[in-house]
Design a protein around this motif. Structure first.
Motif, PDB file in Angstrom:
ATOM      1  N   ARG A 128     120.049  28.900  41.836  1.00  0.00           N
ATOM      2  CA  ARG A 128     120.924  29.949  42.106  1.00  0.00           C
ATOM      3  C   ARG A 128     122.046  29.484  43.275  1.00  0.00           C
ATOM      4  O   ARG A 128     123.301  29.644  42.884  1.00  0.00           O
ATOM      5  N   GLU A 185     118.043  35.317  46.236  1.00  0.00           N
ATOM      6  CA  GLU A 185     118.325  36.354  45.053  1.00  0.00           C
ATOM      7  C   GLU A 185     119.555  37.062  45.058  1.00  0.00           C
ATOM      8  O   GLU A 185     120.016  37.256  43.969  1.00  0.00           O
ATOM      9  N   THR A 233     117.488  39.901  38.286  1.00  0.00           N
ATOM     10  CA  THR A 233     116.365  39.283  38.271  1.00  0.00           C
ATOM     11  C   THR A 233     115.426  39.867  37.206  1.00  0.00           C
ATOM     12  O   THR A 233     115.164  41.176  37.315  1.00  0.00           O
ATOM     13  N   CYS A 271     114.272  28.800  41.319  1.00  0.00           N
ATOM     14  CA  CYS A 271     115.110  29.881  41.624  1.00  0.00           C
ATOM     15  C   CYS A 271     116.089  29.830  43.084  1.00  0.00           C
ATOM     16  O   CYS A 271     117.228  30.103  42.788  1.00  0.00           O
ATOM     17  N   ALA A 314     117.425  35.128  36.706  1.00  0.00           N
ATOM     18  CA  ALA A 314     116.398  34.364  37.210  1.00  0.00           C
ATOM     19  C   ALA A 314     115.287  35.458  36.793  1.00  0.00           C
ATOM     20  O   ALA A 314     115.006  36.549  36.665  1.00  0.00           O
ATOM     21  N   THR A 315     114.129  34.681  36.041  1.00  0.00           N
ATOM     22  CA  THR A 315     112.879  35.410  35.834  1.00  0.00           C
ATOM     23  C   THR A 315     112.078  35.093  36.860  1.00  0.00           C
ATOM     24  O   THR A 315     111.387  33.909  37.095  1.00  0.00           O
ATOM     25  N   GLU A 316     111.133  36.438  37.162  1.00  0.00           N
ATOM     26  CA  GLU A 316     110.221  36.212  38.235  1.00  0.00           C
ATOM     27  C   GLU A 316     108.824  36.310  37.448  1.00  0.00           C
ATOM     28  O   GLU A 316     108.526  37.212  36.843  1.00  0.00           O
TER      29      GLU A 316
END
Length: 374
Positions: free
Chosen positions: A101, A141, A147, A97, A114-116
């Motif tokens: 990014r 982020e 997200t 991430c 983005a996958t958290e």
């Protein structure tokens, strides 16, 4: 503009590694469902999941990142993104991430999702949270457009960190239920391969062998159970040697099997009689949902995937105390009911992979529309 026109045609997924972990397996299953051309780049460790992706026809590149401070990874990733002419970049796991990014924005791609997967209250992907890694996470982020949180618990943590609500999208993990259907043949074959007696009662857990998964608690609980109860721990990680030494000290090493990385999770679940998740901090609990799909009773200390559902949708799952004695008591009560396979609960259908893919495509379209309007 119609929905199809807003959808990206080419997506690059950037992930830290492709060993056998929950986020990695989730990506593999998801790419079988997404109706868009996807490639994958792994920063490190192109492990078993990379082979599975390639077998599915997905192009997988290995960036060869040497460590957390390998700054040369950024220009390499920028070149890869530009050469692929990707319209959207989707990052997974902390390091990917942060680097992904930055690289996407340098490459001119503003549609970044983005996958958290692994944000806990005190840890992120097994590493302790501290002001430095939290600040780095938040700074990167802001370079993305959205997200994705895999559970309401993760969404709440992101909001508490200061991530704006409008940037957070809830897309729970998904599974392919038919893959986990109980298979008597697989049960016999896996038990024989692991050296498990055909008629033994077998408990099991699946996950990275790191301190946060608390497999030591499971070993201590198993030591209080009758000598004919076996335990399988599937996964790899830095705690493996310490866990094996603990099993020896507890006098249960002969009935504990460390199965290592397990690409055949469905077969393993068919071989078990009870599934246990001793982790006190989970972001979703994918392995527990897979176990429910296999018809197993599930004992969990923490599992948002079950806890966030309406009451009664996962009757085979039971929350238990975090201490070894509490877990042992719960296991004794479960074993007293006898070895049995349970009906697949409604919770499993709720977490179908088709639903997860549809929700993610909605995020992709929304992000594409948003960046076009800027």
């Amino acid at each position: 503009m119609n929905a199809a026109a807003r959808a990206p045609r080419r997506v690059l997924h950037v992930i830290t590694g492709l060993g056998t972990g929950g986020a990695e397996r989730q990506l593999c299953a998801l790419l079988r469902r997404l109706p868009v051309a996807c490639d994958v780049v792994t920063l490190t460790h192109p492990g078993p999941v990379a082979r599975e992706l390639r077998a599915d026809g997905v192009r997988v590149a290995h960036l060869g990142m040497a460590g957390n401070r390998d700054a040369g990874a950024v220009p390499r990733l920028v070149r890869l993104i530009r050469q692929g002419r990707y319209e959207l970049v989707h990052t997974h796991l902390y390091r990917a991430c942060v680097y992904g990014r930055v690289a996407a924005r340098l490459a001119g791609v503003r549609a970044v999702v983005a996958t958290e997967h692994s944000l806990g209250d005190h840890r992120i992907e097994g590493r302790a949270l501290n002001p430095a890694n939290r600040a780095l996470y938040l700074a990167s982020e802001r370079l993305g457009a959205a997200t994705v949180a895999v559970s309401a618990a993760v969404a709440a943590r992101l909001r508490a960190w200061g991530v704006p609500q409008e940037r957070i999208h809830l897309v729970p993990n998904g599974i392919e239920p038919c893959r986990y259907r109980f298979d008597p043949g697989a049960r016999r074959a896996v038990r024989a391969r692991l050296g498990l007696p055909a008629d033994a009662v077998v408990l099991g857990g699946v996950g990275r062998l790191v301190a946060g998964k608390r497999f030591g608690v499971l070993l201590r609980a198993a030591a209080r159970l009758p000598a004919d109860v076996w335990l399988v721990v599937a996964g790899e990680g830095p705690e493996r040697a310490a866990l094996h030494a603990l099993a020896v000290r507890l006098g249960i090493a002969r009935r504990v099997v460390f199965a290592g990385d397990c690409p055949d999770v469905p077969g393993l679940l068919s071989a078990l009689d009870v599934f246990v998740s001793p982790s006190a901090e989970e972001t979703f609990g994918l392995a527990a949902v897979e176990a429910l799909a296999a018809g197993l009773p599930v004992l969990h200390v923490a599992c948002p995937a079950v806890e966030e559902l309406p009451r009664g949708e996962a009757p085979g799952a039971r929350r238990v105390g975090a201490a070894p004695g509490e877990l042992a008591g719960a296991l004794e009560a479960e074993l007293a009911l006898g070895v049995r396979r349970l009906p697949v609960p409604r919770a499993v259908r709720r977490y179908g992979m088709d639903r997860a893919a549809d929700r993610l495509m909605d995020v992709y379209r929304e992000v594409r529309e948003e960046v076009r309007g800027r």
